[in-house]
Design a protein around this motif. Structure first.
Motif, PDB file in Angstrom:
ATOM      1  N   VAL A 128      66.808  48.598  58.553  1.00 14.12           N
ATOM      2  CA  VAL A 128      66.620  48.116  59.923  1.00 14.12           C
ATOM      3  C   VAL A 128      65.804  46.833  59.968  1.00 14.12           C
ATOM      4  N   ALA A 129      65.219  46.421  58.839  1.00 12.33           N
ATOM      5  CA  ALA A 129      64.382  45.217  58.835  1.00 12.33           C
ATOM      6  C   ALA A 129      65.229  43.980  59.121  1.00 12.33           C
ATOM      7  N   ASN A 130      64.640  43.017  59.819  1.00  8.91           N
ATOM      8  CA  ASN A 130      65.329  41.760  60.109  1.00  8.91           C
ATOM      9  C   ASN A 130      65.341  40.822  58.915  1.00  8.91           C
ATOM     10  N   ARG A 131      64.492  41.045  57.948  1.00  8.63           N
ATOM     11  CA  ARG A 131      64.383  40.174  56.772  1.00  8.63           C
ATOM     12  C   ARG A 131      64.704  41.002  55.532  1.00  8.63           C
ATOM     13  N   GLN A 132      65.755  40.566  54.822  1.00  6.55           N
ATOM     14  CA  GLN A 132      66.319  41.353  53.732  1.00  6.55           C
ATOM     15  C   GLN A 132      66.140  40.639  52.400  1.00  6.55           C
ATOM     16  N   ARG A 133      65.840  41.425  51.355  1.00  4.75           N
ATOM     17  CA  ARG A 133      65.695  40.923  49.979  1.00  4.75           C
ATOM     18  C   ARG A 133      66.601  41.749  49.071  1.00  4.75           C
ATOM     19  N   ARG A 134      67.265  41.071  48.165  1.00  7.39           N
ATOM     20  CA  ARG A 134      68.117  41.753  47.184  1.00  7.39           C
ATOM     21  C   ARG A 134      67.925  41.096  45.817  1.00  7.39           C
ATOM     22  N   ARG A 135      67.960  41.922  44.764  1.00  7.00           N
ATOM     23  CA  ARG A 135      67.866  41.435  43.381  1.00  7.00           C
ATOM     24  C   ARG A 135      69.137  41.796  42.636  1.00  7.00           C
ATOM     25  N   VAL A 136      69.632  40.832  41.848  1.00  6.15           N
ATOM     26  CA  VAL A 136      70.839  41.039  41.053  1.00  6.15           C
ATOM     27  C   VAL A 136      70.575  40.506  39.643  1.00  6.15           C
ATOM     28  N   GLU A 137      70.887  41.319  38.631  1.00  5.87           N
ATOM     29  CA  GLU A 137      70.768  40.881  37.241  1.00  5.87           C
ATOM     30  C   GLU A 137      72.028  40.127  36.841  1.00  5.87           C
TER      31      GLU A 137
END
Length: 413
Positions: free
Chosen positions: A72-81
């Motif tokens: 539900v957060a407006n600010r999203q973080r994702r990590r990809v190897e």
């Protein structure tokens, strides 16, 4: 519970904002009451915020399949190897970011290992599109920043995607982004994963193709080694049969060289490289047979230093060049001629040259057929681009062919 907390937080933010405005109004020590239109505007804003909050929750559930504090957060973080080098990872990330819809102002800071862009939600639609095909614009929707950072590692990199509204974090309490940042983050992860998968599939396909080419070339080589040209055998045996009656000593030499040549021409079943010394012995046995058949029409000159004998090289390559020089250069030439085998080596590599003073390169293409084509292909598959093969006119006549090979692990074995 996450959805209830989200709506409660939204209502609490608007109530807090109203309280702040009321307190500020009272601090001004005005005699008249708080304006009713401020209250009306606050009520309308709260209702719109609640409507956007419900829409936000609905889209979050549709995109992520769940509602929790992370989604539900407006600010999203994702990590990809990413299993590639920094430059390759940056190329992949830049391509993924540029492929986003409505992306603008994309900049790739390679020194900082970052790719940035801006999603403009209020992009004007082309006037040529009919009204029913134009997308409705949300006046409360904020633009979204997209930032991708590459973190180097050992043999791989980590890509960090950050998608967030282009406004202060405090605005998130009053105006949900409708799941836009979540959708962009998930899109970037899927797109990058797909490109990595496609690239690895291509690499595996190229590896399989290379293996197949090597197996095919090895099969062709084994066939070449396993079979000796019938005409060569017939002519040699016929010459030996005639010499038995007229010159038994020469006949014995010819048969000895033939046996030695056939023994050295057995296929190498382990696929390992041969050495310059082994290949020179094979070619010398063949040349001795040809010299007994051609007599004074063939002169052989060998200049190969002893230090080069242990250098590794693919089998049958020297033999191919020697046969080409005799068959296409010296045998058709009246009076014959000479053939030279020279080598030079150093810690970096080996250079091997076969030259003749025969007929030279002819317009009918003699000497440029399947044998030399197979030789070039084997060099490419064995050494990649680090080995070279050149062929050209010799001075004053004939042809000179040179193979340049790098040093391998088996060079001094």
């Amino acid at each position: 519970m996450a959805s209830i907390r989200f709506i409660a937080r939204l209502i609490a933010a608007w109530i807090a904002a109203l309280c702040v405005v009321v307190v500020m109004w009272q601090s001004l020590d005005w005699t008249h009451d708080f304006p009713w239109f401020f209250t009306l505007a606050w009520c309308v804003g709260l209702l719109l915020a609640l409507a956007r909050g419900v829409t936000h929750l609905y889209r979050v559930r549709t995109i992520a399949g769940r509602i929790d504090q992370e989604t539900v957060a407006n600010r999203q973080r994702r990590r990809v190897e990413v299993p590639y080098s920094v430059d390759e990872a940056l190329d992949l990330v830049e391509g993924v970011v540029r492929a986003l819809p409505d992306i603008q102002d994309v900049t790739a800071a390679r020194g900082g290992l970052q790719v940035r862009g801006m999603i403009r939600h209020a992009v004007a639609e082309p006037q040529s599109l009919p009204l029913r095909k134009r997308r409705p614009h949300d006046p409360f929707q904020r633009d979204t920043r997209v930032n991708a950072s590459v973190v180097p590692g050992e043999g791989a990199c980590t890509v960090l995607f950050v998608c967030e509204p282009d406004s202060g974090a405090w605005t998130d309490w009053f105006n949900p982004d409708g799941g836009v940042s979540l959708e962009l983050a998930e899109t970037l992860v899927r797109a990058l994963t797909q490109r990595i998968t496609e690239r690895r599939n291509r690499e595996r396909a190229d590896a399989r193709q290379t293996v197949m080419e090597k197996e095919l070339t090895a099969a062709q080589l084994n066939l070449l080694q396993a079979q000796v040209e019938p005409h060569f055998l017939y002519n040699t045996l016929a010459s030996a049969q005639e010499l038995v009656r007229t010159d038994p000593v020469r006949a014995d030499k010819m048969l000895g060289h033939l046996i030695d040549y056939l023994r050295r021409s057995l296929p190498r079943t382990d696929g390992s490289l041969s050495t310059v010394g082994q290949e020179l012995e094979r070619s010398t046995s063949w040349l001795e047979i040809m010299r007994l058949r051609m007599g004074e029409r063939l002169a052989v000159h060998v200049d190969v230093p002893a230090s080069c004998m242990a250098y590794a090289m693919p089998s049958m390559m020297l033999q191919t060049l020697v046969e080409n020089a005799i068959k296409h250069g010296l045998e058709p030439k009246p009076g014959g001629g000479g053939i030279w085998i020279r080598a030079a080596c150093d810690p970096v590599g080996l250079s091997l040259t076969v030259a003749d003073d025969g007929m030279g390169l002819r317009s009918d293409g003699s000497g440029s057929g399947i044998g030399l084509k197979n030789l070039r292909e084997r060099l490419r598959l064995t050494y990649g681009g680090s080995a070279t093969f050149t062929i050209g006119n010799n001075f004053p006549s004939g042809v000179a062919a040179t193979i340049t090979l790098p040093v391998t692990e088996a060079t001094h074995a």
